[in-house]
Enzyme design. Structure first.
Site, mmCIF file in Angstrom:
data_model
loop_
_atom_site.group_PDB
_atom_site.id
_atom_site.type_symbol
_atom_site.label_atom_id
_atom_site.label_comp_id
_atom_site.label_asym_id
_atom_site.label_seq_id
_atom_site.Cartn_x
_atom_site.Cartn_y
_atom_site.Cartn_z
ATOM 1 N N ASP A 1 -4.337 8.809 11.636
ATOM 2 C CA ASP A 1 -2.993 8.280 11.845
ATOM 3 C C ASP A 1 -2.318 8.802 13.102
ATOM 4 O O ASP A 1 -2.507 9.943 13.501
ATOM 5 C CB ASP A 1 -2.116 8.604 10.633
ATOM 6 N N GLU B 1 0.856 -1.176 0.000
ATOM 7 C CA GLU B 1 0.000 0.000 0.000
ATOM 8 C C GLU B 1 0.893 1.226 0.000
ATOM 9 O O GLU B 1 1.668 1.443 0.921
ATOM 10 C CB GLU B 1 -0.897 0.011 1.233
#
Ligand SMILES: Cc1ncc(COP(=O)(O)O)c(C=O)c1O
Lengths: 400, 259
Positions: B58, B47
């Site tokens: 995140d 990815e």
């Protein structure tokens, strides 16, 4: 607050959560259940009779509403027009922010939430959130950019006195946008017990609409007070500063569909709109998705968020709420801006002419009064969103 | 054209290792050599992270890699330039992952066209919700034969998981807990119960578990319940300030993979 589930107005949110092309809920899957629950329940909860009763009782006895609408005689003479100040600075905790936190804490209780988080820029929303958490005996964590912790130190101490934990946001520009990111991250990690009290008309649907409804008490009172004082409930102008846009949304709300009332939104130009140190979103921004909402914000060609600048922490945000993006796009509101220096001059002016020391944010609204084009007989209402106590350090340093 | 993601899951059902890496980190031009090393070391899929200034799902490590990448000058058009002839060297499936705004600014149609031209197989945009995808973008994804990959979390209802399963034809990204990326704890009992529950749904799509997968032990636990797992933060840490990517990547992967 009159119920308006009528989505017909082209300036109000539609059933999909959009204002024109702006709004929506661009949330990561982790937040889906929380947002969906809010979307499904918020109107039902806040227009429940018992909720309305409790909300209005607290606004009256705890916040001190209605706030006065004060005819500013000397300021009116100076600008040769009829200026009224809507005194949100006299709200408990010193700004309009508490109207929203009272509403949202009551909502959080009805959703069965046991922990509250918030982001704050100037610290006013943090203080207002810490205050209602103390009132309702709920634990409270407030995220605040490291830079703002420095420049709004008294508010950090106030939050702590009220029992809140203030957590510094250390990423990015270390201001309001980064505090918002941190609060979202916290919510992702604590989706079931926690309610996130967003402090402005930003974030995923239904937050912008919900916050606007809680703040709409401002224009509801303005209408009654104008009727009493001038015989006409509609002014010629309503002027308000815009960070995310909650005080402006509240001040504009009940005038949105009356196009005879000119709405003036004032953004922070920082060192000057094109100085590279500005927060004048409508002049510098483009449509995109920030903080889960499709709206206007300052960004690079590649879609990276540009760090804003304003002397006022509450306006130091790269975007505006979707309701305002739509008011700009449809030209329903006029967007002006004031620089750091102009805002400081406006602080001085209001202090000396009316004996009122405004918050730096609110001073931006005062700063444009010579440019809105008001005639001598026009009625101009300025939403004085907050008081200047939190900014005294800056005033002492900058104004000596 | 058959899709490399489908092919992968057809020939390999277990212990699939997918690695996430932010493009433009640690250096502007790192992604191509990193892809080569990952493929050489037997990683099954990668990815490629498209950096964003405000990555709200995140943790600090991936935030940091995004900041470095942006400061290095990484932009979407740079990334597509770098990946232009990637298919002459790399045959494992490649997925682009990133937040919606940079993609939106690039133009969805342009983005999908350029991704397809580079031989990208799938797209993950965590903040593009199902409603907006279905109403505005699904047909464009299909026109470019790109799979949109959705996340499910411990909060996602069964009805919604089933809907996601019907909407995609690649794999389902199972977020391991209510958390942002970069968790440091080991896999807890309630997480294993959740993995077991997902497994019991017998979805048509294969599943990969991500968020908090960081070493051999967490990888193996995840593989007991899913077709494989995704490692991001731990890999970013492993290559941060690396002076020898070949050595550091090979050591990192060897520490995770049994076979
Ligand atoms: C006194 C005052 N006015 C205005 C603002 C800006 O927020 P908004 O645009 O949501 O009213 C703030 C934010 O902290 C504030 O404290």
């Amino acid at each position: 607050m009159a119920q308006s589930t009528n989505f017909k107005s082209k300036y109000q949110v539609n059933e999909q959560g959009y204002y024109g092309q702006f709004g929506g809920a661009y949330i990561p899957e982790m937040l889906h259940p929380n947002i969906e629950e809010l979307q499904q329940k918020y109107l039902e909860i806040i227009y429940d009779e018992a909720f309305q009763h409790e909300f209005h009782a607290l606004l009256k006895d705890y916040v001190g509403r209605p706030t006065p609408l004060y005819f500013a005689k000397r300021l009116s003479e100076k600008f040769n027009t009829q200026i009224y100040l809507k005194r949100e600075d006299l709200c408990h905790t010193g700004a309009h922010k508490v109207n929203n936190t009272i509403g949202q804490i009551l909502l959080a209780k009805r959703l069965g939430k046991t922990r509250i988080i918030a982001e704050t820029g100037a610290g006013q929303h943090g203080v207002a959130t810490a205050t209602v958490c103390a009132l309702m005996n709920l634990p409270c964590v407030v995220y605040m950019g490291e830079v703002d912790i420095q420049r709004q130190a008294p508010n950090v101490k106030r939050m702590q006195m009220l029992g809140a934990e203030v957590r510094p946001a250390t990423s990015g520009s270390k201001t309001l946008k980064d505090a918002t990111n941190e609060a979202m991250r916290d919510w992702i990690a604590n989706p079931t017990d926690t309610h996130y009290i967003i402090g402005s008309v930003v974030g995923p649907h239904p937050f912008p609409d919900m916050v606007a409804r809680f703040q709409s008490v401002i224009s509801e009172e303005m209408k009654q007070q104008l009727k009493e004082k001038t015989g006409n409930e509609n002014p010629n102008y309503v002027v308000a500063c815009v960070g995310g846009g909650s005080n402006a949304a509240g001040a504009f709300y009940h005038f949105l569909d009356n196009e005879a009332v000119q709405l003036v939104a004032v953004e922070a130009a920082g060192h000057g709109v094109h100085s590279g140190m500005s927060a004048a979103t409508t002049q510098l921004g483009r449509i995109g998705v920030l903080h889960s909402s499709k709206t206007l914000f300052m960004q690079t060609e590649d879609g990276q968020v540009i760090e804003p600048h304003s002397i006022s922490a509450g306006l130091d945000y790269p975007g505006i709420g979707p309701i305002h993006a739509n008011l700009f796009d449809t030209q329903r509101a006029t967007f002006l801006s004031a620089t750091d220096t102009e805002a400081l001059q406006a602080v001085q002016l209001l202090a000396r002419t009316e004996g009122i020391i405004p918050a730096l944010e609110s001073a931006h609204a005062i700063a444009v009064l010579d440019r809105i084009g008001a005639k001598p007989t026009d009625v101009v209402v300025v939403n004085l969103s907050g008081r200047g106590d939190k900014d005294l350090d800056t005033y002492i340093r900058e104004l000596q | 054209m058959t899709n490399r993601i489908k092919e992968l899951f057809q020939k390999k059902e277990k212990n699939i290792l997918s690695v996430f890496c932010t493009a433009g980190f640690p250096e502007l031009n790192s992604i191509v050599p990193i892809l080569v090393e990952l493929q050489n070391n037997g990683v099954d899929m990668v990815e490629i992270g498209m950096p964003f200034s405000d990555p709200t799902a995140d943790g600090p490590v991936i935030q940091y890699s995004n900041t470095i990448a942006i400061n290095n000058g990484m932009m979407l058009k740079t990334l597509f330039e770098q990946l232009k002839s990637i298919r002459s060297q790399i045959n494992i499936p490649l997925v682009l992952m990133g937040y919606f705004n940079p993609v939106y600014q690039y133009g969805i149609d342009n983005f999908l066209k350029d991704a397809q031209a580079c031989g990208i197989d799938g797209i993950i945009i965590p903040d593009l919700p199902m409603y907006e995808y279905e109403t505005m973008y699904q047909s464009t994804f299909e026109a470019h034969q790109l799979q949109n990959i959705f996340l499910v979390t411990p909060q996602t209802s069964e009805a919604r998981i089933r809907k996601i399963d019907a909407l995609t034809d690649a794999f389902i990204y199972v977020v391991s807990s209510n958390a942002i990326t970069g968790g440091t704890s080991n896999i807890q009992e309630n997480q294993e119960r959740y993995f077991q529950y997902i497994k019991s749904l017998n979805l048509k799509n294969p599943t990969l578990i991500g968020f908090g997968i960081k070493d051999k032990s967490t990888f193996e636990t995840a593989c007991k319940y899913a077709n494989g797992a995704i490692i991001g933060t731990a890999f970013i840490n492993a290559i941060d300030k690396s002076s020898n990517l070949t050595k550091d990547i090979s050591q990192f992967i060897r520490n995770i993979k049994t076979v």
